[in-house]
Design a protein around this motif. Structure first.
Motif: not given
Length: 788
Positions: A73, A78, A82, A141, A145, A190, A192
């Protein structure tokens, strides 16, 4: 008058019931209540309980990919964009600041124009605070997620139930869709922002439809619509529009025009926030490489074919398509669920079309998005049609849930079983023919689906419950895919450092002040190994997590002149020739480029062993390479196989500000950046040109003693101001930033808020009026009964 007593008759003897003969030749094979429970609801007997169970199951299953790849994740965007940016946003929020622009992040710092970071979304801001407070990007993450996968599964369940699918059928597809190929390997791993927009779209769908039926407060679909818009993902906004059109079509088909009006009201309120979110992107396009007038084109990039979609139940099918790095996808991007294709011969599809007017919207969503998924590679701002496949699968999942709710067709059982076998074999063959080198993986996947389908057929023919088998099969296939396809190699694996404390301790003395990395970490990573290179040269925006003021950042809206002048890529890599250009006067200034950018640290990523660069070996018949030289006023602080670090020996003037150049005749007395890290105050005497080491994004404003002055951009993109003669006691230049279109966005958002408030008040007024009417009617009935 005497009353005769009632005659007491003995009860008639009960006839023994004949045992029903089991039938396997038609829908009547499931007698009585079993006909309605062939899928068998899961343990909870309420929607709330089933939704909670589904959410818990998905939350647990979301951890399975981590068993084979703990960075699953924290992958690609990401890792590079992010999570690092959310960490920076969370830090600012914890410090009491909320900034639409972070000048220290240079090309990656225009958060308002980037839109995808969701700076207007309350849940995203909470997640940003979580990221900053967790101390570990990997942990943050996983939590974020998992959170959105759970939101998605609950939304899918609610949409299916809104269309009167059974609880068990809705639960089965709600567990399957979050782990479909694209949603899991691209959005969850990736992209998100796509997952956030998709998840909230499902909730807008069910809540808007229920409100149109008069069964829900309009505040609920308005809230979900606002959550879609404020995530900043245009695909989520597009999904809301398509869903709204589908629901309006349903209402028009049913002759309920008032419902269309109610839908239009809540949709307009939600869309009212779009100006606040997306206008900075549109109005900043003039200085970026992301032009909104891209038109329609088809390069074949990330465009699946119709045949790829037909293999949605083949867990090892790897389609061929133009993509990054490879000519085929390394993950089953078009996979949906193992049971859908094998179940096709057994389902009673007449149930799905039994009430076409009430379900036409589902078909419309599925058809429109399927057509778009195999359409051109770019239409305006929307590119890469593979992103749309999950919306098409959402419509398909609702259709499948409706078909699963009905009684299965078990007549001609052998023919149906044979059809299921043929479907599985064809899927296996196409998986092998697409990637013959993956023969063992394909055989295992086909055997797994075949075994699960055999168990499914046995249960179908005997009338036994099926829901738990379908969910268990989803778990088994997910585990298989986690082992067979642990990572998505079509996108970038940045091997990120994720422990914030260790990153900061490593870079605390290593990189100081404004830092420029010269070189491309992706190129060196392939030569020396990614973990070794990215320990000192983190890709994308990861240096922000370490507190480094890096000029190299990941961005989706590259500042055109800055990127071209520094020959920089969207992820922050540069060409090697930039090193020599840093020490020469810039194209439109007598100052060196390194001074104009106020660089204090330069990290040179050497194209080969540094000793060969410092002392090039003589090669007969080849001109001697010039040895690498060091600029005066800089010292080498570190030297190894692939990295050289230069630090400025003397401190820069105005350490609290960003002034990087002043013309003769202009004296800067003080320069200080505001407490929020954005605005700046410069006190000066004299007159002339001053340059500020910050990119001139649209939205910057400059005033001298309260009067507006013009801002200009240099060749590298930083701000330039020609200051008028100062007042006798000196003048003050103030720089401030406000996203372009902010006032208009504020106005439309305010109108939307007032409109939403009016919609909710009218809804309460209508409910009260209906309640009073019902009470009056009940009182009238009672009076009539008493009088009679």
């Amino acid at each position: 008058m005497s009353v005769m007593p009632p005659v007491l008759r003995p009860p008639a003897p009960r006839r023994p019931k004949a045992k029903a003969k089991a039938k396997t030749d038609g829908p009547s094979a499931f007698p009585g209540r079993a006909r309605q429970r062939w899928l068998r609801p899961l343990s909870p007997r309420t929607d709330l309980g089933t939704a909670a169970l589904v959410a818990a199951v998905v939350a647990v299953l979301a951890q399975i990919p981590l068993l084979t790849n703990r960075f699953f994740y924290l992958w690609d965007d990401s890792a590079a964009e992010f999570l690092p940016v959310w960490h920076r946003i969370g830090q600012d929020l914890l410090a009491g600041h909320w900034n639409p622009l972070v000048p220290d992040m240079w090309n990656g710092g225009n958060l308002a124009a980037e839109a995808l970071f969701g700076i207007w979304n309350p849940l995203v801001l909470l997640d940003a605070v979580l990221t900053a407070g967790s101390g570990d990007l990997l942990v943050a993450a996983i939590i974020i997620k998992t959170q959105f996968l759970v939101i998605l599964t609950v939304g899918v369940y609610a949409v299916c139930r809104e269309y009167r699918a059974g609880r068990a059928a809705a639960a089965v597809v709600a567990v399957a869709l979050p782990f479909s190929g694209f949603t899991l390997y691209f959005d969850a791993a990736s992209w998100i922002a796509g997952l956030m927009g998709f998840a909230w779209t499902t909730h807008f769908w069910w809540s808007a439809r229920r409100y149109m039926r008069g069964r829900l407060n309009p505040a609920v679909p308005i809230l979900f619509g606002l959550m879609i818009v404020t995530t900043g993902n245009p695909y989520g906004l597009l999904g809301m529009v398509v869903v709204a059109i589908a629901l309006a079509t349903e209402s028009l088909a049913a002759g309920d025009r008032r419902a269309v009006g109610r839908l239009g009201a809540v949709s307009a309120v939600a869309v009212s926030a779009s100006a606040l979110v997306f206008l900075p992107l549109v109005l900043s396009a003039g200085v970026t490489t992301r032009s909104p007038a891209s038109g329609i084109m088809n390069t074949g990039f990330l465009v699946p074919g119709v045949g790829d979609l037909l293999n949605m139940s083949a867990p090892a099918y790897l389609p061929h398509s133009v993509s990054w790095h490879m000519s085929f996808w390394t993950v089953p991007a078009t996979y949906l669920a193992w049971f859908i294709a094998p179940l096709v011969p057994w389902l009673d599809w007449r149930r799905v079309v039994r009430r076409p007017r009430g379900r036409i919207g589902v078909g419309l969503v599925a058809v429109v998005y399927t057509a778009a998924t195999v359409g051109p590679s770019q239409i305006w701002l929307f590119r890469w049609p593979l992103r749309l496949i999950e919306y098409a699968y959402l419509g398909l999942c609702v259709i499948v849930a409706l078909a699963l709710t009905g009684t299965p067709r078990t007549d001609q059982a052998r023919r149906r079983a044979a059809a299921t076998a043929v479907i599985i074999v064809i899927g296996g063959y196409l998986s092998w023919s697409a990637q013959p080198a993956q023969a063992v993986t394909v055989i295992v996947a086909t055997a797994l689906v075949g075994t699960l389908s055999w168990l499914m057929v046995r249960r179908l023919r005997s009338g036994r419950p099926l829901a738990r088998l379908l969910v268990a099969g989803t778990v088994a296939v997910l585990g298989f895919q986690a082992m067979a396809f642990p990572d998505n190699r079509n996108v970038t694996d940045w091997h990120p450092q994720h422990d914030v404390a260790s990153m900061r301790s490593h870079f605390d003395d290593l990189y100081q002040g404004n830092t420029m990395i010269v070189g491309d970490p992706l190129t060196e990573a392939n030569r020396l190994g990614r973990r070794q290179v990215w320990h000192d040269l983190p890709g994308g925006s990861l240096l922000q997590v370490a507190g480094v003021k890096s000029l190299n950042n990941y961005t989706g809206i590259s500042y055109r002149t800055y990127m071209r002048h520094l020959c920089m890529s969207y992820y922050g890599g540069t060409c090697q020739s930039l090193y020599s250009r840093l020490w020469r006067p810039d194209s439109d200034s007598p100052e060196k480029l390194a001074d104009l950018l106020r660089l204090e640290t330069v990290v040179l990523q050497t194209p080969r062993h540094l000793q060969d660069v410092l002392n090039p070996p003589a090669v007969p018949g080849k001109p001697q390479d010039k040895p690498l030289t060091f600029p005066t006023g800089w010292e080498v602080r570190r030297l190894d196989d692939h990295t050289m670090i230069l630090h400025r020996e003397q401190a820069l003037p105005w350490p609290d500000g960003r002034v990087s150049y002043t013309a003769p005749g202009l004296q800067v007395r003080a320069d200080r950046v505001g407490g929020d890290g954005v605005g700046e105050t410069i006190r000066y005497t004299g007159a002339g040109e001053v340059r500020v080491a910050a990119l001139l994004w649209p939205g910057w404003r400059a005033t001298v003693d309260g009067r507006s002055v013009r801002l200009e951009g240099t060749d590298v993109g930083i701000m330039k101001v020609v200051l008028p003669p100062a007042a006798p006691g000196g003048s003050v230049l103030r720089l401030s930033f406000r996203p372009p279109g902010f006032r208009l966005g504020q106005g439309t958002a305010l109108l939307g808020f007032l409109g939403g408030l009016a919609v909710v008040l009218l809804w309460y007024r209508r409910r009260r009026r209906l309640a009073v009417s019902a009470l009056d009617a009940d009182t009238s009935d009672r009076r009539s009964s008493t009088d009679s």
